[in-house]
Design an enzyme around this catalytic site. Structure first.
Site, PDB file in Angstrom:
ATOM      1  N   ILE A 287       0.888  -1.167   0.000  1.00 44.37           N
ATOM      2  CA  ILE A 287       0.000   0.000   0.000  1.00 44.37           C
ATOM      3  C   ILE A 287       0.921   1.210   0.000  1.00 44.37           C
ATOM      4  CG2 ILE A 287      -1.850   1.236   1.187  1.00 44.37           C
ATOM      5  CD1 ILE A 287      -2.502  -1.341   2.671  1.00 44.37           C
ATOM      6  N   SER A 288       0.787   2.072  -0.981  1.00 43.13           N
ATOM      7  CA  SER A 288       1.742   3.165  -1.164  1.00 43.13           C
ATOM      8  C   SER A 288       1.676   4.192  -0.035  1.00 43.13           C
ATOM      9  CB  SER A 288       1.493   3.875  -2.506  1.00 43.13           C
ATOM     10  OG  SER A 288       1.694   2.981  -3.577  1.00 43.13           O
ATOM     11  N   GLN A 289       2.761   4.921   0.108  1.00 42.42           N
ATOM     12  CA  GLN A 289       2.877   6.005   1.085  1.00 42.42           C
ATOM     13  C   GLN A 289       1.739   7.007   0.894  1.00 42.42           C
ATOM     14  OE1 GLN A 289       6.181   8.472   0.199  1.00 42.42           O
ATOM     15  NE2 GLN A 289       6.083   9.661   2.087  1.00 42.42           N
TER      16      GLN A 289
END
Length: 217
Positions: A66-68
């Site tokens: 899950i991206s920043q």
């Protein structure tokens, strides 16, 4: 989940929006409101939920992430999504960004090459009431031409070069944001179609998992 736990997560989510996003230049109020509405912790594996609102990616199954939050918000802001837009997402992953897109757009098609992730994201998004999302399993480099053209395309995996099939599925005036480069030298590209031609703007440096083409198809 107890009311006290939900209140604690809501407080952390507000701090994420204020400190990680607004204070770092994310000014699109629709994006900020979407980031506040979507509970990131519900998309995180149980053992990482206590880190859900920290300023870094989170690992999920199949070697994906899950991206920043800041990178996600920056990408969404760059796409200038309106409530009438049709959007294509490449790389469903956990479904977190898919939910944010569903908050912002009229319709969202999301492609995930891992069937296990696609099935889990589809189930979670349906349980949360997102009726304007279609999650499909497939090769993201080829896009999803059936409902094209799209007003916006968001790619959550890094390509060595921008896939031509995705550019071809953008509407006139459409925008695509995609990380391009090798593992240690990636940069976001914002591509806008003007008079039928792609115009490219270079944006933030970043690090995403690779976009993989299914050469069997």
């Amino acid at each position: 989940m107890t009311p006290a736990t939900e209140t604690a997560y809501s407080t952390l989510r507000q701090q994420m929006v204020d400190w990680q996003l607004r204070d770092r230049g994310v000014v699109d109020e629709r994006v900020l409101h979407a980031m506040m509405r979507v509970p990131r912790h519900l998309f995180a594996p149980e053992r990482y939920r206590h880190q859900s609102y920290e300023d870094h990616p989170l690992p999920i199954a199949e070697g994906q992430t899950i991206s920043q939050p800041y990178i996600v918000a920056s990408m969404l802001q760059a796409l200038e999504i309106s409530s009438c837009n049709r959007v294509l997402e490449i790389g469903t992953g956990s479904g977190y960004v898919t939910a944010l897109l569903a908050e912002l757009a009229a319709n969202v098609v999301s492609i995930e090459r891992h069937a296990r992730l696609a099935d889990a994201a589809r189930e979670l998004l349906q349980s949360m009431g997102y009726a304007n999302v279609k999650v499909v399993t497939g090769d993201g480099t080829k896009g999803f031409p059936e409902p094209a053209p799209y007003n916006a395309i968001l790619v959550s995996a890094a390509a060595l070069e921008t896939p031509s099939a995705l550019v071809a599925q953008l509407a006139e005036g459409g925008r695509m944001i995609i990380p391009v480069g090798r593992e240690d030298t990636q940069q976001l590209r914002l591509i806008r179609i003007e008079s039928g031609q792609p115009q490219i703007q270079l944006r933030e440096l970043c690090r995403f998992v690779p976009l993989i083409e299914d050469r069997r198809s």
